[in-house]
Design an enzyme around this catalytic site. Structure first.
Site, mmCIF file in Angstrom:
data_model
loop_
_atom_site.group_PDB
_atom_site.id
_atom_site.type_symbol
_atom_site.label_atom_id
_atom_site.label_comp_id
_atom_site.label_asym_id
_atom_site.label_seq_id
_atom_site.Cartn_x
_atom_site.Cartn_y
_atom_site.Cartn_z
ATOM 1 N N GLY A 69 -7.649 -2.181 -18.063
ATOM 2 C CA GLY A 69 -6.291 -2.480 -17.620
ATOM 3 C C GLY A 69 -6.062 -2.231 -16.138
ATOM 4 O O GLY A 69 -4.986 -2.476 -15.621
ATOM 5 N N GLN A 70 -7.093 -1.740 -15.451
ATOM 6 C CA GLN A 70 -6.907 -1.456 -14.029
ATOM 7 C C GLN A 70 -6.523 -2.726 -13.292
ATOM 8 O O GLN A 70 -6.999 -3.812 -13.614
ATOM 9 C CB GLN A 70 -8.198 -0.901 -13.404
ATOM 10 C CG GLN A 70 -8.617 0.447 -13.966
ATOM 11 C CD GLN A 70 -9.522 0.304 -15.175
ATOM 12 O OE1 GLN A 70 -9.504 -0.717 -15.854
ATOM 13 N NE2 GLN A 70 -10.290 1.336 -15.443
ATOM 14 N N THR A 71 -5.695 -2.561 -12.264
ATOM 15 C CA THR A 71 -5.171 -3.713 -11.517
ATOM 16 C C THR A 71 -6.289 -4.677 -11.119
ATOM 17 O O THR A 71 -6.157 -5.883 -11.239
ATOM 18 C CB THR A 71 -4.469 -3.229 -10.224
ATOM 19 O OG1 THR A 71 -3.885 -1.976 -10.512
ATOM 20 C CG2 THR A 71 -3.432 -4.217 -9.776
ATOM 21 N N THR A 72 -7.416 -4.127 -10.665
ATOM 22 C CA THR A 72 -8.494 -4.980 -10.167
ATOM 23 C C THR A 72 -9.086 -5.860 -11.263
ATOM 24 O O THR A 72 -9.705 -6.864 -10.978
ATOM 25 C CB THR A 72 -9.635 -4.124 -9.589
ATOM 26 O OG1 THR A 72 -9.933 -3.100 -10.546
ATOM 27 C CG2 THR A 72 -9.251 -3.501 -8.273
ATOM 28 N N LEU A 73 -8.920 -5.451 -12.528
ATOM 29 C CA LEU A 73 -9.512 -6.222 -13.619
ATOM 30 C C LEU A 73 -8.542 -7.235 -14.211
ATOM 31 O O LEU A 73 -8.946 -8.156 -14.903
ATOM 32 C CB LEU A 73 -9.963 -5.277 -14.741
ATOM 33 C CG LEU A 73 -11.153 -4.376 -14.423
ATOM 34 C CD1 LEU A 73 -11.338 -3.355 -15.535
ATOM 35 C CD2 LEU A 73 -12.416 -5.204 -14.251
#
Ligand SMILES: Nc1nc2c(ncn2[C@@H]2O[C@H](COP(=O)(O)OP(=O)(O)O)[C@@H](O)[C@H]2O)c(=O)[nH]1
Ligand SMILES: [Mg+2]
Length: 185
Positions: A69-73
């Site tokens: 769920g990290q922004t980069t993903l």
């Protein structure tokens, strides 16, 4: 009959349901899946990339895709949308200050996606073991429904559902699986 429709028929025959579990980082997605699979929930590290888990529930097979769920993903989520039947959207009930962020992501990454038109959506409000007051829980549920604007975002009320759960204790998870497996696909 084309190959794709044969595969589709086969999937329906096998009662296979493809589930995407999404939501902000740290909301408890991986914990919920591990609990559903009856795996150890004490050794979870942040999900990098994605993981596919297979869960047999009654006579259904659920393929549950857990995507970091990290922004980069988040920009990669679109790669997993094809053939998805259900999105489980996880909200952390002790981080309600992030509900606005959650709303924006849900809208942009799920509701407005052409490839997800017509899917079923389960909003899972997680970590309810941290809140002992029942009234507060029903208030939280109402707040989530309002702030995620579910009634107007998804006018077909049979397409979405909200469930209070604890990925830690397992409370509410059976209800989520019941709801998912009792839809018609
Ligand atoms: N108290 C409590 N903590 C939880 C629950 N579910 C997850 N957590 C904790 O929340 C943190 C993030 O969980 P994780 O499953 O990695 O979240 P993810 O990033 O959405 O996959 C971890 O420290 C978990 O132990 C829950 O139901 N209750
Ligand atoms: Mg995770």
């Amino acid at each position: 009959m084309g190959l794709l429709s044969i595969i589709k028929k086969q999937k329906i025959k096998d009662n296979e349901i493809r589930v995407l579990i999404l939501g902000l980082d740290n909301s408890g997605k991986t914990t919920i899946i591990k609990n559903m699979l009856q795996e150890d929930i004490n050794t979870i590290s942040p999900t990098m990339g994605f993981q596919i888990n297979t869960l047999v529930y009654g006579d259904h097979t659920l393929n549950i895709w857990d995507i970091g769920g990290q922004t980069t993903l988040r920009s990669f989520w679109g790669n997993y949308f094809d053939k998805t039947n259900v999105v489980v959207w996880v909200v952390d009930c002790v981080s309600l200050e992030r509900l606005n962020e959650s709303y924006n992501e849900l809208r942009e990454k799920v509701i407005l996606q052409d490839r997800l038109t017509g899917i079923y959506l389960t909003i899972v409000i997680n970590k309810i073991d941290l809140i002992s007051n029942k009234e507060e829980l029903s208030h939280i549920k109402q707040t989530v429904i309002e702030l995620l604007d579910l009634e107007s975002q998804i006018p077909q009320s049979d397409k979405w559902h909200v469930q209070l759960v604890s990925g830690k204790s397992g409370e509410g998870l059976d209800e989520v699986l019941e709801w998912i497996t009792s839809r018609s696909y």
